[in-house]
Design an enzyme around this catalytic site. Structure first.
Site, mmCIF file in Angstrom:
data_model
loop_
_atom_site.group_PDB
_atom_site.id
_atom_site.type_symbol
_atom_site.label_atom_id
_atom_site.label_comp_id
_atom_site.label_asym_id
_atom_site.label_seq_id
_atom_site.Cartn_x
_atom_site.Cartn_y
_atom_site.Cartn_z
ATOM 1 N N LYS A 39 0.834 -1.211 0.000
ATOM 2 C CA LYS A 39 0.000 0.000 0.000
ATOM 3 C C LYS A 39 0.868 1.260 0.000
ATOM 4 O O LYS A 39 2.070 1.195 0.281
ATOM 5 C CB LYS A 39 -0.899 -0.025 1.245
ATOM 6 C CG LYS A 39 -0.113 0.034 2.547
ATOM 7 C CD LYS A 39 -0.974 -0.287 3.758
ATOM 8 C CE LYS A 39 -0.136 -0.224 5.032
ATOM 9 N NZ LYS A 39 -0.876 -0.710 6.201
ATOM 10 N N ARG A 137 -9.887 0.206 15.518
ATOM 11 C CA ARG A 137 -9.782 0.931 14.252
ATOM 12 C C ARG A 137 -10.768 0.222 13.339
ATOM 13 O O ARG A 137 -11.936 0.138 13.670
ATOM 14 C CB ARG A 137 -8.314 0.865 13.784
ATOM 15 C CG ARG A 137 -7.886 1.991 12.899
ATOM 16 C CD ARG A 137 -6.420 1.898 12.503
ATOM 17 N NE ARG A 137 -6.110 0.723 11.711
ATOM 18 C CZ ARG A 137 -4.909 0.445 11.195
ATOM 19 N NH1 ARG A 137 -3.894 1.251 11.426
ATOM 20 N NH2 ARG A 137 -4.703 -0.637 10.478
ATOM 21 N N TYR A 270 17.099 29.706 7.555
ATOM 22 C CA TYR A 270 16.039 30.506 8.186
ATOM 23 C C TYR A 270 16.138 30.488 9.707
ATOM 24 O O TYR A 270 16.319 29.435 10.309
ATOM 25 C CB TYR A 270 14.669 29.952 7.798
ATOM 26 C CG TYR A 270 14.303 30.159 6.346
ATOM 27 C CD1 TYR A 270 14.438 31.396 5.726
ATOM 28 C CD2 TYR A 270 13.788 29.098 5.605
ATOM 29 C CE1 TYR A 270 14.078 31.571 4.405
ATOM 30 C CE2 TYR A 270 13.419 29.264 4.284
ATOM 31 C CZ TYR A 270 13.569 30.506 3.683
ATOM 32 O OH TYR A 270 13.206 30.667 2.377
ATOM 33 N N MET A 318 12.060 24.453 2.082
ATOM 34 C CA MET A 318 11.142 23.737 1.192
ATOM 35 C C MET A 318 11.896 22.951 0.112
ATOM 36 O O MET A 318 11.524 21.828 -0.216
ATOM 37 C CB MET A 318 10.170 24.717 0.535
ATOM 38 C CG MET A 318 9.042 24.013 -0.211
ATOM 39 S SD MET A 318 7.936 25.169 -1.042
ATOM 40 C CE MET A 318 7.144 25.984 0.337
HETATM 41 C C1 LIG Z 1 -0.069 -1.688 6.747
HETATM 42 C C2 LIG Z 1 -0.642 -2.965 7.249
HETATM 43 C C3 LIG Z 1 0.162 -4.107 7.451
HETATM 44 C C4 LIG Z 1 1.662 -4.081 7.337
HETATM 45 O O1 LIG Z 1 2.205 -3.677 8.577
HETATM 46 P P1 LIG Z 1 3.780 -3.620 8.798
HETATM 47 O O2 LIG Z 1 3.898 -3.210 10.213
HETATM 48 O O3 LIG Z 1 4.314 -2.622 7.850
HETATM 49 O O4 LIG Z 1 4.299 -4.990 8.523
HETATM 50 C C5 LIG Z 1 -0.453 -5.284 7.783
HETATM 51 N N1 LIG Z 1 -1.784 -5.348 7.944
HETATM 52 C C6 LIG Z 1 -2.588 -4.276 7.795
HETATM 53 C C7 LIG Z 1 -4.033 -4.416 8.010
HETATM 54 C C8 LIG Z 1 -2.039 -3.047 7.468
HETATM 55 O O5 LIG Z 1 -2.850 -1.979 7.331
#
Ligand SMILES: *Cc1c(COP(=O)(O)O)cnc(C)c1O
Length: 383
Positions: A39, A137, A270, A318
């Site tokens: 992702k 979550r 800065y 930046m």
């Molecule tokens: C992002 C994610 C992972 C991967 O987690 P890592 O700590 O990067 O291995 C696994 N399961 C879900 C549901 C996630 O959102």
């Protein structure tokens, strides 16, 4: 090394990704499937290139958050098992089902949308159910789980879905002694019993992310979901064995735009936050917070230039930041590595994260902006 023409670039080594995926598979043994999580553009490494490398190294599954990410992988030619897990109300799952993507339901409302897509496309949805075991979550809370499972069983009985997986996610897997880990796994076991009692037979039950894959073998079940460790970054700094052998896949480097001599008393960038206490040489790095170099890194981290660690001095701007080179011989055009594999003593994303009060995930995922990305393969094979 020949001077590289790129102004500022992210170099991703697919050989490192393959190495890490194989290493992680070695921790679970052959009976546990590997899902590489790609992702957020492969945690900033380039989703489709990383996905192909992970497949080569034996990831039978890929994981992404959104349907769009999953469809992009199909566009890129990936044909293996692929799970996504984050929808919004009104999500159209039709393309996902047509694309042979496993989808996740957190609630009966989501299940109903997935059933709609199954009716519309005539495709039996490959459905995974997520239980919230304590992260609070995504996922169904345990009190809502029996009804979700019953609804899924009903949909399965009429051929709208096939329940391929049941899963959950840890809150504290990077703190292996945190009591929440045992609590969550106990709730997961309970959820699995409810699932089995409803007559569902998921192919894969899964709970572990990278940290749990490394630190909690009892949580591997049928599949592990590894993100950060696949990129060679420590999922639990201070907890995992230092000799685990992960190799960071990302190196962030640039060429010095300018080199100049400062006198003692000259202040840099800065706000004049840093004043040279001695005569020294500084180099101008052509990347800044617009490219994902954290502004909070100002005066906190080192880069690697002219054969040594070199502190960043003054505010990150930046588009640019200043690195102190001391009395080193350095010229405009010389390479500076902001962070990379750590080989030879250079700084890593994990070290930057700790200095910037964040996690290595955020450092690599946010780097981008005007950096170009170069995909390489240090083993010289095809990804
Ligand atoms: C992002 C994610 C992972 C991967 O987690 P890592 O700590 O990067 O291995 C696994 N399961 C879900 C549901 C996630 O959102």
């Amino acid at each position: 090394m020949a001077p590289d023409p790129a102004r500022a670039e992210i170099v991703v080594d697919l050989a490192a990704v393959r190495h890490n995926v194989r290493l992680l598979r070695g921790l679970t043994g052959p009976d546990v499937a590997m899902m590489t999580v790609v992702k957020a553009d492969g945690y900033g490494h380039g989703m489709s290139a990383v996905a192909a490398a992970a497949r080569t190294a034996g990831a039978t599954w890929l994981g992404v958050a959104t349907v769009e990410e999953a469809l992009a992988l199909r566009e890129a030619g990936d044909t293996g098992r692929l799970l996504c897990w984050l929808g919004v109300p009104g999500e159209d799952y039709s393309a996902a089902l047509a694309g042979d993507i496993d989808v996740t339901a957190y609630s009966q409302a989501e299940l109903a949308e997935i059933e709609d897509a199954a009716r519309a496309t005539g495709v039996t949805a490959r459905l995974q159910l997520k239980v919230d075991t304590g992260l609070a979550r995504g996922g169904a809370r345990l009190e809502d789980w029996p009804d979700l499972v019953a609804a899924a069983a009903k949909a399965e009985s009429v051929g709208l879905v096939r329940v391929t997986g049941v899963w959950s996610h840890f809150a504290c897997s990077d703190e292996p002694r945190h009591p929440a880990n045992d609590d969550q796994q106990r709730v997961f076991e309970e959820a699995l019993e409810i699932t089995a009692a409803a007559g569902l037979t998921p192919e894969v039950r899964h709970l572990a992310n990278s940290a749990a894959t490394v630190l909690r073998p009892g949580s591997h079940y049928d599949l592990v979901r590894c993100g950060i460790a696949s990129y060679g970054l420590d999922p639990a700094p201070g907890e995992t064995a230092p000799d685990l052998g992960l190799v960071p896949a990302m190196t962030v480097r640039a060429r010095l735009s300018m080199v100049k001599r400062l006198r003692a008393g000259d202040s840099v960038s800065y706000g004049h936050r840093w004043t040279a206490p001695y005569d020294t040489t500084v180099g101008l790095v052509p990347a800044g917070y617009g490219d994902g170099v954290p502004r909070i890194a100002s005066d906190r981290v080192s880069a690697w230039a002219a054969g040594a660690r070199r502190p960043l001095r003054g505010r990150v701007c930046m588009d640019q930041v200043v690195v102190e080179l001391g009395d080193a011989e350095a010229r405009p055009g010389d390479e500076v590595v902001l962070f990379g594999t750590g080989a030879g003593g250079g700084p890593t994303a994990t070290e930057w994260a700790q200095a910037c009060e964040t996690i290595n995930y955020e450092i690599v995922t946010r780097i981008g902006g005007r950096f170009t990305r170069t995909i390489v393969d240090s083993e010289g094979t095809q990804p």
